[in-house]
Design an enzyme around this catalytic site. Structure first.
Site: not given
Ligand code: UDP
Ligand code: MN
Length: 306
Positions: A163, A185, A255, A278
């Site tokens: 991410d 996780h 996921e 986190d």
């Molecule tokens: N991502 C992106 N643009 C977006 C949404 C998601 O590039 O508009 C990619 C980015 O690498 C991000 C990953 O997808 O870290 C997963 O989304 P996010 O981190 O928002 O998910 P979370 O960790 O909050 O579940």
């Molecule tokens: Mn993320």
């Protein structure tokens, strides 16, 4: 008689000397951590601080001349995370090794130019975006598998798929490398299996029945050898496509499919939550001696679907 005794004394002395001169690296063998699990039920290592020796690993990996690929998606507004991500990666990620950062983006002009150590480069891969953030997240599996043949098989030995809304904050090196690895996780570490947020609808390809499953893995950090990552990302993408054609989407998107795949294909290494944490959400429990890759606060309303 006297001679036998002398030989025994010599032998004992020799053994004692060996014990006294054990290398420092054996410390971990004698001071084994007992506060955390170190092995999965299929005997894959769970990687924590205190379970590996950087110097030994360096000796083992140095001659192999490996290149590590790091895939990271920065689509739409998420490009704002790239600078800190890449700057901290240069400080902590695979220091001393050849690294190719593969930045998947729809905004190539916004990829920051940051100074890189020798042997490391940023490769920008222009890809399409999607309206829903869930689709962006899920299509990562498709895009990673697609680029295996164009880039990864020829250019790198291992892939780490991560991410972007994160930063590196401590050593993260070759101790993670293995055929196929997943990361625990942070929100489910130590939780009961029945509380894992697996997909529970049997109609979905990501379905894991109650009472089944090993760990709850994070979608934000997985990897392995290119071949294994190719097989996994392709299978996850195919499972998502089947679900889509049946009008179903797994509860936690990519996921959920990752968790199903790693349930059926056991990873050969598992990274502890040191490798994805986190602090805002979960504080700093004592079992976490190191925080290596941590969430950067993000304003969902500001960033998502923008
Ligand atoms: N991502 C992106 N643009 C977006 C949404 C998601 O590039 O508009 C990619 C980015 O690498 C991000 C990953 O997808 O870290 C997963 O989304 P996010 O981190 O928002 O998910 P979370 O960790 O909050 O579940
Ligand atoms: Mn993320």
């Amino acid at each position: 008689m006297g001679q036998t005794l002398a030989r025994w004394c010599y032998y004992l002395n020799f053994q004692l000397k060996k014990l006294r001169h054990l290398p420092r690296s054996c410390d971990s063998v004698f001071h084994r951590r007992i506060d955390v699990p170190l092995l999965t039920p299929w005997l894959a290592p769970i990687v924590w601080d205190g379970t590996f020796d950087k110097d030994i690993l360096k000796e083992q990996f140095q001659d192999r001349n490996i290149t590590i690929g790091l895939t990271v998606f920065a689509i739409k507004k998420y490009v704002v995370f790239l600078k800190l991500f890449l700057e901290t990666a240069e400080k902590y990620f695979m220091v001393g090794y050849k690294v190719n950062y593969y930045v998947f983006t729809d905004r190539p002009a916004d990829v920051p130019k940051i100074p890189l150590q020798e042997g490391r480069k940023v490769i920008t891969l222009v890809v399409q975006n999607y309206a829903r953030w869930q689709d962006i997240s899920m299509h990562r599996m498709e895009m990673i598998s697609n680029f295996c043949h164009q880039h990864f098989f020829q250019e790198v030995d291992y892939l780490a798929c991560m991410d972007v809304d994160m930063k590196f904050s401590d050593h993260l090196g070759v101790e993670i490398l293995s055929n196929l690895f997943g990361t625990l996780h942070p929100g489910f570490y130590g939780a009961q299996q029945k509380s894992f947020s697996y997909e529970r609808r049997p109609q979905s390809q990501a379905y894991i029945p109650k009472g089944k499953g090993d760990f709850y893995y994070a979608g934000g950090f997985f990897g392995g050898k290119v071949q294994q990552v190719y097989e996994m990302t392709k299978a996850c993408h195919e499972a998502m496509s089947i679900d889509k054609s049946n009008g179903i989407e797994a509860v936690w998107h990519d996921e959920s499919y990752l968790n199903k795949y790693l349930f059926l294909h056991k990873p050969t290494k598992v990274l502890s939550p040191e490798y994805l944490w986190d602090e805002q959400l979960l504080g700093r429990p004592a079992f976490l001696r190191k925080l290596r890759y941590v969430a950067v606060p993000k304003n969902h309303a500001e960033i998502r679907n923008k």
